[in-house]
Design a protein around this motif. Structure first.
Motif, mmCIF file in Angstrom:
data_model
loop_
_atom_site.group_PDB
_atom_site.id
_atom_site.type_symbol
_atom_site.label_atom_id
_atom_site.label_comp_id
_atom_site.label_asym_id
_atom_site.label_seq_id
_atom_site.Cartn_x
_atom_site.Cartn_y
_atom_site.Cartn_z
ATOM 1 N N SER A 25 2.769 5.056 3.939
ATOM 2 C CA SER A 25 3.669 4.786 2.818
ATOM 3 C C SER A 25 3.249 5.622 1.626
ATOM 4 O O SER A 25 2.090 6.026 1.493
ATOM 5 C CB SER A 25 3.646 3.293 2.447
ATOM 6 O OG SER A 25 2.363 2.922 1.986
ATOM 7 N N ARG A 26 4.218 5.867 0.776
ATOM 8 C CA ARG A 26 3.955 6.608 -0.465
ATOM 9 C C ARG A 26 4.525 5.776 -1.616
ATOM 10 O O ARG A 26 5.653 5.978 -2.048
ATOM 11 C CB ARG A 26 4.583 7.991 -0.424
ATOM 12 C CG ARG A 26 4.187 8.850 -1.619
ATOM 13 C CD ARG A 26 4.614 10.268 -1.420
ATOM 14 N NE ARG A 26 4.285 11.097 -2.576
ATOM 15 C CZ ARG A 26 4.517 12.403 -2.631
ATOM 16 N NH1 ARG A 26 5.061 13.020 -1.589
ATOM 17 N NH2 ARG A 26 4.200 13.081 -3.710
ATOM 18 N N PRO A 27 3.696 4.857 -2.119
ATOM 19 C CA PRO A 27 4.185 3.947 -3.172
ATOM 20 C C PRO A 27 4.302 4.598 -4.549
ATOM 21 O O PRO A 27 5.064 4.129 -5.388
ATOM 22 C CB PRO A 27 3.127 2.844 -3.178
ATOM 23 C CG PRO A 27 1.898 3.499 -2.651
ATOM 24 C CD PRO A 27 2.360 4.530 -1.673
ATOM 25 N N LYS A 28 3.525 5.665 -4.756
ATOM 26 C CA LYS A 28 3.571 6.393 -6.028
ATOM 27 C C LYS A 28 3.571 7.880 -5.727
ATOM 28 O O LYS A 28 3.216 8.309 -4.628
ATOM 29 C CB LYS A 28 2.350 6.075 -6.897
ATOM 30 C CG LYS A 28 2.145 4.622 -7.239
ATOM 31 C CD LYS A 28 0.871 4.480 -8.081
ATOM 32 C CE LYS A 28 0.488 3.048 -8.262
ATOM 33 N NZ LYS A 28 -0.782 2.923 -9.024
ATOM 34 N N ASP A 29 3.925 8.663 -6.726
ATOM 35 C CA ASP A 29 3.984 10.110 -6.526
ATOM 36 C C ASP A 29 2.639 10.687 -6.104
ATOM 37 O O ASP A 29 2.565 11.647 -5.333
ATOM 38 C CB ASP A 29 4.449 10.788 -7.828
ATOM 39 C CG ASP A 29 4.690 12.268 -7.634
ATOM 40 O OD1 ASP A 29 4.142 13.075 -8.408
ATOM 41 O OD2 ASP A 29 5.452 12.636 -6.704
ATOM 42 N N ASP A 30 1.554 10.059 -6.597
ATOM 43 C CA ASP A 30 0.229 10.630 -6.353
ATOM 44 C C ASP A 30 -0.576 9.850 -5.314
ATOM 45 O O ASP A 30 -1.784 10.055 -5.199
ATOM 46 C CB ASP A 30 -0.560 10.697 -7.665
ATOM 47 C CG ASP A 30 -0.808 9.319 -8.262
ATOM 48 O OD1 ASP A 30 -1.546 9.241 -9.268
ATOM 49 O OD2 ASP A 30 -0.269 8.317 -7.730
ATOM 50 N N GLN A 31 0.081 8.967 -4.550
ATOM 51 C CA GLN A 31 -0.668 8.122 -3.634
ATOM 52 C C GLN A 31 -0.027 8.079 -2.249
ATOM 53 O O GLN A 31 1.201 7.957 -2.108
ATOM 54 C CB GLN A 31 -0.751 6.691 -4.206
ATOM 55 C CG GLN A 31 -1.842 5.847 -3.589
ATOM 56 C CD GLN A 31 -1.975 4.524 -4.318
ATOM 57 O OE1 GLN A 31 -1.159 3.623 -4.149
ATOM 58 N NE2 GLN A 31 -3.005 4.420 -5.129
ATOM 59 N N PHE A 32 -0.894 8.153 -1.228
ATOM 60 C CA PHE A 32 -0.432 8.142 0.158
ATOM 61 C C PHE A 32 -1.337 7.193 0.924
ATOM 62 O O PHE A 32 -2.564 7.320 0.859
ATOM 63 C CB PHE A 32 -0.529 9.559 0.729
ATOM 64 C CG PHE A 32 0.425 9.867 1.855
ATOM 65 C CD1 PHE A 32 0.188 10.942 2.703
ATOM 66 C CD2 PHE A 32 1.571 9.125 2.068
ATOM 67 C CE1 PHE A 32 1.064 11.265 3.728
ATOM 68 C CE2 PHE A 32 2.456 9.434 3.090
ATOM 69 C CZ PHE A 32 2.186 10.515 3.922
#
Lengths: 114, 112
Positions: free
Chosen positions: B67-74
């Motif tokens: 999942s990619r909950p934020k632009d900078d997080q995977f």
């Protein structure tokens, strides 16, 4: 099918000797080619890359590679290895498009003997 | 400062237990993000990629999800680990239009 072949699983050389690690690729499109190095228990670090232009590309720490289209090869070279070069070296070709997919070879373990 | 940070550095987990691995990218706007997996002694295989927030594409089916909950997080996760999940997980990023992928330092996962 796309593939990358690194025929030598392990290479052992003496410190100060020259080095060549072999890589051959199979890809029908324009190849974007990379060499990465992996030191023990670490991630991958980019050594060098080839997109176009001069077929001989320079990388970090004195490494270079030559793209030979007629041979589908991208061998890595270094004139004089140091013990700290001991690591696993991966050759990769990037599949064009948004997937950013890299096809990696199986890697070559380089052991530099003092 | 490092652009890409992965956590944890290593995990030892039991078969059947859940897993969550993370990756954060600093200082890059809207990077393309990737998860790769390296079986012990093996080569690397792409698992997932993401072009934008909330959108993830699966490349290989290994009973894992991302999942990619934020632009900078995977985030890479599963509710039930298998022995075959053991290995080295690497997060990578590149800027759209650029050709080079940059990898994190990885997470070593041992499933017992």
């Amino acid at each position: 099918a796309q593939s990358v072949t690194q025929p030598d699983a392990r290479v052992t050389v003496s410190e100060g000797a020259s080095l060549q690690l072999r890589c051959k690729y199979s890809y029908s499109g324009t190849p974007y080619l990379f060499w990465y190095v992996q030191y023990p228990r670490q991630g991958l670090q980019l050594l060098l890359k080839y997109y176009s232009g001069d077929p001989v590309v320079q990388g970090v720490n004195g490494f270079e590679a030559e793209f030979i289209k007629s041979n589908s090869s991208f061998h890595l070279r270094k004139a004089s290895v140091h013990w700290s070069d001991s690591a696993v070296y991966f050759c990769a070709v990037r599949i064009t498009g948004n997937t950013g997919k890299l096809i990696f070879g199986l890697g070559t373990t380089l052991q530099v003997q003092p | 400062a490092q652009t890409i940070h992965q956590w944890p550095v290593a995990e030892i987990k039991a078969v059947g237990s859940p897993l969550s691995l993370g990756c954060t990218i600093k200082g890059k706007s809207s990077p393309n993000l990737y998860w790769y997996w390296q079986a012990t002694g093996g080569t690397l295989q792409q698992l997932f990629y993401s072009i934008t927030v909330g959108q993830v594409e699966s490349v290989v089916q290994l009973n894992l999800s991302a999942s990619r909950p934020k632009d900078d997080q995977f985030i890479l996760s599963t509710e039930k680990l298998l022995l075959s999940h053991s290995g080295f997980y690497l997060c990578a990023w590149r800027l759209g239009g650029a050709e080079t992928l940059y990898f994190g330092s990885g997470t070593r996962l041992t499933v017992l």
